[in-house]
Design a protein around this motif. Structure first.
Motif, PDB file in Angstrom:
ATOM      1  N   ALA A  87     -30.426 -66.137   2.756  1.00 29.53           N
ATOM      2  CA  ALA A  87     -30.726 -65.406   2.140  1.00 29.53           C
ATOM      3  C   ALA A  87     -30.078 -64.010   1.369  1.00 29.53           C
ATOM      4  O   ALA A  87     -30.379 -63.085   1.326  1.00 29.53           O
ATOM      5  CB  ALA A  87     -31.574 -64.298   3.931  1.00 29.53           C
ATOM      6  N   PHE A  89     -30.369 -61.181  -2.060  1.00 29.33           N
ATOM      7  CA  PHE A  89     -30.645 -61.208  -2.646  1.00 29.33           C
ATOM      8  C   PHE A  89     -30.658 -61.653  -4.238  1.00 29.33           C
ATOM      9  O   PHE A  89     -30.133 -61.662  -4.821  1.00 29.33           O
ATOM     10  CB  PHE A  89     -30.538 -59.842  -2.816  1.00 29.33           C
ATOM     11  CG  PHE A  89     -30.205 -59.008  -0.959  1.00 29.33           C
ATOM     12  CD1 PHE A  89     -32.083 -59.240  -0.739  1.00 29.33           C
ATOM     13  CD2 PHE A  89     -29.372 -58.582  -0.875  1.00 29.33           C
ATOM     14  CE1 PHE A  89     -31.419 -58.389   0.665  1.00 29.33           C
ATOM     15  CE2 PHE A  89     -29.178 -58.243   0.512  1.00 29.33           C
ATOM     16  CZ  PHE A  89     -30.315 -58.001   1.277  1.00 29.33           C
ATOM     17  N   PRO A  90     -31.934 -62.041  -4.700  1.00 28.92           N
ATOM     18  CA  PRO A  90     -31.847 -62.413  -6.037  1.00 28.92           C
ATOM     19  C   PRO A  90     -32.162 -61.991  -7.307  1.00 28.92           C
ATOM     20  O   PRO A  90     -31.402 -61.833  -8.194  1.00 28.92           O
ATOM     21  CB  PRO A  90     -32.982 -63.252  -5.647  1.00 28.92           C
ATOM     22  CG  PRO A  90     -34.162 -62.938  -4.884  1.00 28.92           C
ATOM     23  CD  PRO A  90     -33.359 -61.960  -3.818  1.00 28.92           C
ATOM     24  N   HIS A  91     -32.455 -60.372  -6.595  1.00 25.91           N
ATOM     25  CA  HIS A  91     -32.213 -59.741  -8.070  1.00 25.91           C
ATOM     26  C   HIS A  91     -31.487 -58.601  -7.606  1.00 25.91           C
ATOM     27  O   HIS A  91     -30.788 -58.022  -9.499  1.00 25.91           O
ATOM     28  CB  HIS A  91     -33.560 -58.376  -7.269  1.00 25.91           C
ATOM     29  CG  HIS A  91     -33.652 -58.025  -6.136  1.00 25.91           C
ATOM     30  ND1 HIS A  91     -33.092 -58.749  -5.137  1.00 25.91           N
ATOM     31  CD2 HIS A  91     -33.138 -56.477  -6.348  1.00 25.91           C
ATOM     32  CE1 HIS A  91     -33.001 -57.611  -3.417  1.00 25.91           C
ATOM     33  NE2 HIS A  91     -33.036 -56.104  -4.329  1.00 25.91           N
ATOM     34  N   ARG A 144     -24.711 -64.023 -11.837  1.00 28.98           N
ATOM     35  CA  ARG A 144     -26.422 -64.176 -10.933  1.00 28.98           C
ATOM     36  C   ARG A 144     -26.396 -65.325  -9.447  1.00 28.98           C
ATOM     37  O   ARG A 144     -25.932 -66.121 -10.275  1.00 28.98           O
ATOM     38  CB  ARG A 144     -27.410 -64.632 -11.527  1.00 28.98           C
ATOM     39  CG  ARG A 144     -27.589 -63.554 -13.037  1.00 28.98           C
ATOM     40  CD  ARG A 144     -29.284 -63.987 -13.233  1.00 28.98           C
ATOM     41  NE  ARG A 144     -29.662 -62.832 -13.459  1.00 28.98           N
ATOM     42  CZ  ARG A 144     -30.580 -61.577 -13.285  1.00 28.98           C
ATOM     43  NH1 ARG A 144     -30.889 -62.022 -11.713  1.00 28.98           N
ATOM     44  NH2 ARG A 144     -30.800 -60.204 -13.714  1.00 28.98           N
TER      45      ARG A 144
ATOM     46  N   ASP B 198     -39.324 -64.518   0.556  1.00 27.37           N
ATOM     47  CA  ASP B 198     -38.862 -64.604   1.865  1.00 27.37           C
ATOM     48  C   ASP B 198     -38.680 -63.160   2.847  1.00 27.37           C
ATOM     49  O   ASP B 198     -38.440 -62.676   2.467  1.00 27.37           O
ATOM     50  CB  ASP B 198     -37.485 -64.828   1.471  1.00 27.37           C
ATOM     51  CG  ASP B 198     -37.087 -66.123   2.486  1.00 27.37           C
ATOM     52  OD1 ASP B 198     -37.534 -66.179   3.304  1.00 27.37           O
ATOM     53  OD2 ASP B 198     -35.810 -66.752   1.772  1.00 27.37           O
ATOM     54  N   LEU B 201     -35.147 -62.638   3.375  1.00 22.99           N
ATOM     55  CA  LEU B 201     -34.371 -60.956   2.658  1.00 22.99           C
ATOM     56  C   LEU B 201     -34.246 -60.248   3.555  1.00 22.99           C
ATOM     57  O   LEU B 201     -33.225 -59.351   3.513  1.00 22.99           O
ATOM     58  CB  LEU B 201     -34.911 -61.118   1.650  1.00 22.99           C
ATOM     59  CG  LEU B 201     -34.712 -62.745   0.585  1.00 22.99           C
ATOM     60  CD1 LEU B 201     -35.500 -62.447  -0.439  1.00 22.99           C
ATOM     61  CD2 LEU B 201     -33.206 -62.970   0.125  1.00 22.99           C
ATOM     62  N   ARG B 218     -34.425 -50.833  -1.628  1.00 21.74           N
ATOM     63  CA  ARG B 218     -33.094 -51.772  -2.227  1.00 21.74           C
ATOM     64  C   ARG B 218     -33.858 -53.100  -2.328  1.00 21.74           C
ATOM     65  O   ARG B 218     -33.352 -53.802  -3.385  1.00 21.74           O
ATOM     66  CB  ARG B 218     -32.430 -51.449  -2.259  1.00 21.74           C
ATOM     67  CG  ARG B 218     -31.874 -50.215  -1.591  1.00 21.74           C
ATOM     68  CD  ARG B 218     -30.362 -49.900  -1.442  1.00 21.74           C
ATOM     69  NE  ARG B 218     -29.888 -50.865  -2.161  1.00 21.74           N
ATOM     70  CZ  ARG B 218     -28.570 -51.592  -1.438  1.00 21.74           C
ATOM     71  NH1 ARG B 218     -27.765 -50.565  -1.038  1.00 21.74           N
ATOM     72  NH2 ARG B 218     -27.581 -51.965  -2.030  1.00 21.74           N
ATOM     73  N   VAL B 219     -34.429 -53.728  -1.241  1.00 21.07           N
ATOM     74  CA  VAL B 219     -34.790 -55.638  -1.454  1.00 21.07           C
ATOM     75  C   VAL B 219     -36.355 -55.308  -2.262  1.00 21.07           C
ATOM     76  O   VAL B 219     -36.917 -56.306  -2.660  1.00 21.07           O
ATOM     77  CB  VAL B 219     -35.194 -55.674  -0.385  1.00 21.07           C
ATOM     78  CG1 VAL B 219     -35.305 -57.334  -0.283  1.00 21.07           C
ATOM     79  CG2 VAL B 219     -33.216 -55.471   0.177  1.00 21.07           C
ATOM     80  N   PRO B 222     -37.633 -53.648  -5.491  1.00 23.00           N
ATOM     81  CA  PRO B 222     -37.572 -54.237  -6.722  1.00 23.00           C
ATOM     82  C   PRO B 222     -37.767 -56.103  -7.115  1.00 23.00           C
ATOM     83  O   PRO B 222     -38.384 -56.565  -8.445  1.00 23.00           O
ATOM     84  CB  PRO B 222     -35.784 -54.542  -6.331  1.00 23.00           C
ATOM     85  CG  PRO B 222     -35.400 -53.628  -5.265  1.00 23.00           C
ATOM     86  CD  PRO B 222     -36.505 -53.078  -4.846  1.00 23.00           C
ATOM     87  N   LEU B 223     -38.324 -56.225  -5.694  1.00 20.63           N
ATOM     88  CA  LEU B 223     -38.768 -58.239  -5.679  1.00 20.63           C
ATOM     89  C   LEU B 223     -39.756 -57.908  -5.549  1.00 20.63           C
ATOM     90  O   LEU B 223     -41.193 -58.740  -6.066  1.00 20.63           O
ATOM     91  CB  LEU B 223     -38.762 -58.902  -4.445  1.00 20.63           C
ATOM     92  CG  LEU B 223     -36.864 -59.267  -4.364  1.00 20.63           C
ATOM     93  CD1 LEU B 223     -36.807 -59.681  -2.758  1.00 20.63           C
ATOM     94  CD2 LEU B 223     -35.691 -59.828  -5.057  1.00 20.63           C
ATOM     95  N   GLY B 299     -35.015 -58.730 -14.980  1.00 16.98           N
ATOM     96  CA  GLY B 299     -34.064 -59.240 -14.866  1.00 16.98           C
ATOM     97  C   GLY B 299     -34.803 -59.595 -13.564  1.00 16.98           C
ATOM     98  O   GLY B 299     -34.254 -60.511 -12.795  1.00 16.98           O
ATOM     99  N   GLN B 302     -36.864 -62.690 -13.234  1.00 18.24           N
ATOM    100  CA  GLN B 302     -36.000 -63.942 -13.599  1.00 18.24           C
ATOM    101  C   GLN B 302     -35.857 -64.620 -12.641  1.00 18.24           C
ATOM    102  O   GLN B 302     -35.869 -65.552 -11.547  1.00 18.24           O
ATOM    103  CB  GLN B 302     -34.522 -64.186 -14.324  1.00 18.24           C
ATOM    104  CG  GLN B 302     -35.297 -64.323 -16.016  1.00 18.24           C
ATOM    105  CD  GLN B 302     -33.745 -64.105 -17.072  1.00 18.24           C
ATOM    106  OE1 GLN B 302     -32.526 -63.582 -16.597  1.00 18.24           O
ATOM    107  NE2 GLN B 302     -34.012 -64.595 -17.776  1.00 18.24           N
ATOM    108  N   ALA B 303     -34.694 -63.542 -12.024  1.00 16.68           N
ATOM    109  CA  ALA B 303     -34.639 -64.121 -10.855  1.00 16.68           C
ATOM    110  C   ALA B 303     -35.537 -64.100  -8.839  1.00 16.68           C
ATOM    111  O   ALA B 303     -35.354 -65.121  -8.699  1.00 16.68           O
ATOM    112  CB  ALA B 303     -34.297 -62.460  -9.790  1.00 16.68           C
ATOM    113  N   LEU B 306     -36.799 -67.862  -9.481  1.00 14.51           N
ATOM    114  CA  LEU B 306     -35.463 -68.913  -8.950  1.00 14.51           C
ATOM    115  C   LEU B 306     -36.052 -69.805  -8.307  1.00 14.51           C
ATOM    116  O   LEU B 306     -37.166 -70.705  -7.640  1.00 14.51           O
ATOM    117  CB  LEU B 306     -34.893 -68.756  -7.311  1.00 14.51           C
ATOM    118  CG  LEU B 306     -33.590 -67.551  -7.575  1.00 14.51           C
ATOM    119  CD1 LEU B 306     -33.233 -67.296  -6.493  1.00 14.51           C
ATOM    120  CD2 LEU B 306     -32.910 -68.965  -8.082  1.00 14.51           C
TER     121      LEU B 306
END
Lengths: 396, 306
Positions: A87, A89-91, A144, B198, B201, B218-219, B222-223, B299, B302-303, B306
Motif C-alpha cells: 500500500a 502511495f504511487p503518487h 518512484r 486501492d 492506500l 494528500r492521497v 492527488p490520485l 506525474g 503515470q503513477a 502502475l
C-alpha cells in the motif's frame, strides 16, 4: 518481567453471524517478536486489524497500556502497519512515502495546552534518511515507487511505518508476495531491524517456517480460536493438539491409550514416554516427528513395516512406511528401497502425548502423502484468501 | 502473425482516414486559401474582429467546466463510497437523461427558462416576482432619498416593475445548458478513478496518522487527478465548440465560436474559408490548453497507470 503493551480481553468478532474470532485473550509484551500463525480464515488478520484499529471487535476489549482503545480510530493509535501488498502511495516518491506520517501535524500537550505541531523539515529529512539507511535503501530517496522491485517496495513500507517510532509494528503477511530467496533474506533482515530498534513486532503469517525462524512467541490460531501460545521450541516439541502438531512441521499422529504416567500403548504395544498427568486408560493422540524415528533391521525393531515410497529431499529421504495400514513419514539419511521390510525403534523422548481434541483423526496419516506433497512443492502455489488450509491442504 | 493481426485494425484506420484525417486536411486547405483559390493569410487577419467571440466562448466554457467539477467531484466521491447497489442506481440516474436526444433536452430547458416559461410562471404564482419588485421599489426610493440628502446620483438598474425574470437568452442559461448536458462526462471519469482506488492506500494513510481530511487532501485527491483531467477535457472541449446550446438558450445575444463557425458555412455570410480558419485556431488553442493541463498532471497520471 517484560512490560505488557497491548492486551486483548475476550475479543469476539462476527461477520454476518459467522464467528471469526472466538473469545481471544492475548497480551503482547514490549520488544517482543510475536507471530500469529494459522491457515487463512483462522482470524489472524482480523486480530491484527483490531489492534490496528481498522475493525472494532463485536465484543471484548482492546487495551493499550491498560486503556480501552476499542473506539479509537487508527490515526490516533501508536501502532503502525506494514500492509500485505505494501500500500505505498504511487503518487509520491520513496522519500515522501516514508515522510508521509512525519508531515502530519501532531497534537502535542505543553503546559496543559494542546496544539498541533509540525515537525521541522530538517528533522523530517534526518529521520527519513536514517530510516532508509536502516532498511538498506540509502540513495533511493528520489525513486518512484513503480521503479522499485518487490523487495525494495517492502523495505519502503517497513521504513514508512517505523519512521513514526511506533511502540508496536503490525506486519500482515509482509513477505507473502516475495520469491523464496528474497523471503529468506527479508526474514533475517526483519529480525535484525526488530532487535536493533527494540520495538514489538506483531507478525501475521501462514508460513510455519517463517514463524519458527523469526519469533520469540508464536500464537497458533485456527477457526477463530487460539490453539497454542509458546516459544517456537515449545510449539514444535510440545504441540497441544493434532492441529498444531500437523500445522507446525511434519507429524505422524496415532491413536493411543495412556496406561499410566510415562506409559502409552499404540499398535498393541506399550512404549515408555516422558508424559504424565493423564487419566488412567485415557485415549490420547500420539505425535511422532518423522526425524525422530530410528530405522533398524527388522529383528531389532519395536514395530515392523514396509517401505511404500521414497523421495530424495537433499538433506534426507522422505520414506513412507506402512505399519498395518497406517502410513508413517520417516525422515532418514539412509536409503531404504520400496518394498523393503524394516523395523523401527522409538525412544521415550521421541514420543509426545496430547489430549484428544476436535482435531483428532483429521491429521497425521500419510496415506494421502503424494497429493499433499505436490501442493507443498509447487513454488507457484500461493495461499488464497479465505481458501483452504494454507500450504498444507486439508486431508480428506 | 503480427501483420495478420493488424488487419483487424483496418476498418478503423479507413474510418479515421475518411472521416477525421481528410476533413482536417480540408479545413487546413480552406483556411489558407481565398475564395478565388490562391494562398492567403487574410482569413486569419480578418479574425481579429471576432476576438470578443473567442474570449466569451472560452470564458463560458471555463465557467461551465468549473461548475461541472464543483458539482461532479463530490457526487463521484460519494457514489464511489456507497455500496454496489447504490452505485448501479446512481449510474442509471446519471445516464438516464443521455438516453434522450440532446436537442430535445435543450429545448426542454428553453421552455423552462422562457419569459413565459415554467419557472417564471411558478415564480409569479408563489409571489417571488412581486417580492422582487417590492425590493426593487424599496431600493429605488432609498436611492432617491440618498440622492436627495447627499446630492448623489445613485440608481438601480431597473426603474419599471417587471413581470418576469430574464433567464433565457443570458450567459447564465448557456452555462446551465452546458453543465446540464456535459455533467455526466465529468462524473464518470472521476468516479471510475475513485472507485478503483486501492482501499489499502486509504487505510495506510489512516494508519500513518492522517485524519479523513488529510487522507483526502494528500492521497485521494492527488490520485483522482487523472480522472479530473479527463473529465475537464471531456466537458471543456464540447462546451467551447457548442453551437446548439448557445443558439437555443442564448438566442442572438450569445454568439459563441460554434455559432460563428456555423454562420460561415450555412448562414447568409457564407465564408467557409474564414470558418475553416476559425475552426483551425480554436482547435490549436484547445490542443495547447489540453497539452499544458496534461503536463501539469503528468506525474500523477503515470503513477496511477502502475
Amino acid at each position: 518481567m517484560a512490560k505488557e503493551l497491548i492486551r486483548l480481553v475476550d475479543c469476539c468478532m462476527a461477520f454476518d453471524d459467522e464467528l471469526v474470532l472466538d473469545h481471544i485473550n492475548l497480551y503482547f509484551n514490549d520488544s517482543e517478536f510475536l507471530t500469529l500463525l494459522g491457515p487463512s480464515g483462522c482470524g489472524k488478520t482480523t486480530t491484527l486489524r483490531i489492534i490496528g484499529g481498522f475493525t472494532t471487535p463485536t465484543s471484548g476489549e482492546v487495551l493499550f497500556d491498560g486503556v480501552r482503545m476499542n473506539d479509537i480510530p487508527p490515526h490516533l493509535r501508536q501502532v503502525n502497519t506494514v500492509f500485505q501488498r505494501y500500500a505505498l502511495f504511487p503518487h509520491l516518491n520513496v522519500f515522501e512515502n516514508v515522510a508521509f506520517g512525519l508531515r502530519i501535524p501532531r497534537t502535542v500537550e505543553e503546559n496543559g495546552k494542546k496544539s498541533k505541531k509540525k515537525l521541522p523539515e530538517k528533522e523530517i529529512r534526518q529521520r527519513v534518511l536514517e530510516m532508509l539507511e536502516i532498511v538498506s535503501l540509502k540513495g533511493f530517496e528520489n525513486r518512484r515507487i513503480s521503479e522499485l522491485s518487490g523487495g525494495q517496495q517492502q523495505r519502503v513500507a517497513i521504513a514508512r511505518a517505523l519512521v513514526n517510532r511506533p511502540k508496536v509494528l503490525l506486519l500482515d503477511e509482509p513477505l507473502a508476495a516475495l520469491d523464496l530467496r528474497l523471503r529468506k533474506d527479508m526474514q533475517s533482515e526483519l529480525k535484525r531491524i526488530q532487535q536493533q530498534l527494540g520495538i514489538t513486532f506483531i507478525y501475521v503469517t501462514h508460513d510455519q517456517e517463517e514463524a519458527l525462524a523469526m519469533s520469540d512467541t508464536i500464537v497458533v490460531m485456527d477457526q477463530g480460536k487460539i490453539q497454542q501460545i509458546g516459544t517456537p521450541e515449545d510449539i514444535y516439541n510440545e504441540p497441544k493438539n493434532a492441529f498444531v502438531a500437523d500445522f507446525i512441521g511434519e507429524s505422524n499422529i496415532l491413536d493411543g491409550i495412556m496406561h499410566q504416567d510415562y506409559v502409552v500403548e499404540f499398535f498393541n504395544r506399550k512404549f515408555k514416554c516422558l508424559d504424565k498427568g493423564f487419566q488412567p486408560m485415557e485415549p490420547v493422540d500420539v505425535v511422532i516427528r518423522p526425524e525422530d524415528v530410528d530405522i533398524v533391521p527388522v529383528e531389532k525393531g519395536q514395530l515392523r513395516g514396509t517401505v511404500t515410497a521414497v523421495t530424495f529431499k537433499g538433506v534426507h529421504y522422505d520414506t513412507i512406511v506402512d505399519f498395518k495400514g497406517f502410513k508413517w513419514l520417516i525422515q532418514t539419511t539412509d536409503y531404504h528401497e520400496v518394498g523393503k521390510e524394516i523395523g523401527i525403534v522409538l525412544n521415550p523422548d521421541d514420543i509426545h502425548i496430547m489430549h484428544k481434541s476436535q482435531y483428532s483423526g483429521m491429521f497425521g496419516d500419510y496415506s494421502s502423502y503424494s497429493e499433499e506433497y505436490d501442493e507443498i512443492n509447487d513454488p507457484t502455489y500461493i495461499e488464497e484468501e479465505d481458501g483452504n488450509l494454507g500450504g498444507r491442504g486439508d486431508e480428506e | 502473425m503480427k501483420n495478420k493481426r493488424s488487419l483487424f485494425a483496418l476498418p478503423y484506420v479507413v474510418w479515421m482516414a475518411f472521416f477525421v484525417v481528410i476533413p482536417i486536411l480540408l479545413v487546413l486547405f480552406y483556411a489558407f486559401t481565398s475564395a478565388a483559390g490562391g494562398f492567403t493569410l487574410d482569413n486569419f487577419r480578418n479574425m481579429g474582429s471576432y476576438l470578443v467571440v473567442f474570449t466569451h466562448s472560452f470564458e463560458l466554457a471555463i465557467i461551465a467546466t468549473l461548475v461541472c467539477l464543483i458539482i461532479g467531484y463530490p457526487i463521484s466521491y460519494w457514489m464511489a463510497k456507497e455500496g454496489p447497489r447504490f452505485q448501479r442506481i446512481a449510474m442509471v440516474l446519471i445516464m438516464l437523461p443521455m438516453w434522450m436526444n440532446f436537442l430535445l433536452r435543450t429545448y426542454a430547458w428553453m421552455s423552462i427558462l422562457e419569459n413565459t416559461g415554467l419557472l417564471n410562471r411558478l415564480f409569479a404564482a408563489v409571489g417571488i416576482i412581486d417580492l422582487g419588485n417590492l425590493i426593487n421599489g424599496g431600493l429605488n426610493s432609498l436611492c432617491a432619498a440618498l440622492n436627495g440628502a447627499f446630492g448623489l446620483s445613485l440608481n438601480t438598474a431597473r426603474d419599471t416593475a417587471m413581470t418576469y425574470f430574464q433567464m433565457i437568452n443570458t450567459s447564465g442559461a448557456v452555462v446551465l445548458g452546458m453543465v446540464y448536458n456535459y455533467l455526466p462526462f465529468m462524473i464518470l471519469p472521476i468516479y471510475s478513478v475513485i472507485v478503483k482506488m486501492d482501499h489499502s492506500l486509504l487505510e495506510a494513510a489512516r494508519d500513518l496518522g492522517a485524519d479523513s481530511v488529510t487522507t483526502f487532501r494528500r492521497v485521494i485527491f492527488p490520485l483522482s487527478l487523472p480522472g479530473i483531467l479527463s473529465g475537464v477535457t471531456m466537458v471543456f472541449v464540447p462546451s467551447v465548440s457548442t453551437f446548439a446550446i448557445s443558439r437555443l438558450l442564448g438566442g442572438s445575444s450569445e454568439m459563441l465560436l460554434g455559432n460563428l463557425i456555423e454562420m460561415q458555412f450555412t448562414g447568409t455570410t457564407y465564408d467557409p474559408w474564414l470558418g475553416s480558419a476559425i475552426s483551425l485556431v480554436m482547435m490549436v488553442i484547445v490542443v495547447v490548453c489540453m497539452y499544458v493541463m496534461n503536463r501539469f498532471g503528468e506525474g500523477e497520471e503515470q503513477a496511477v497507470m502502475l
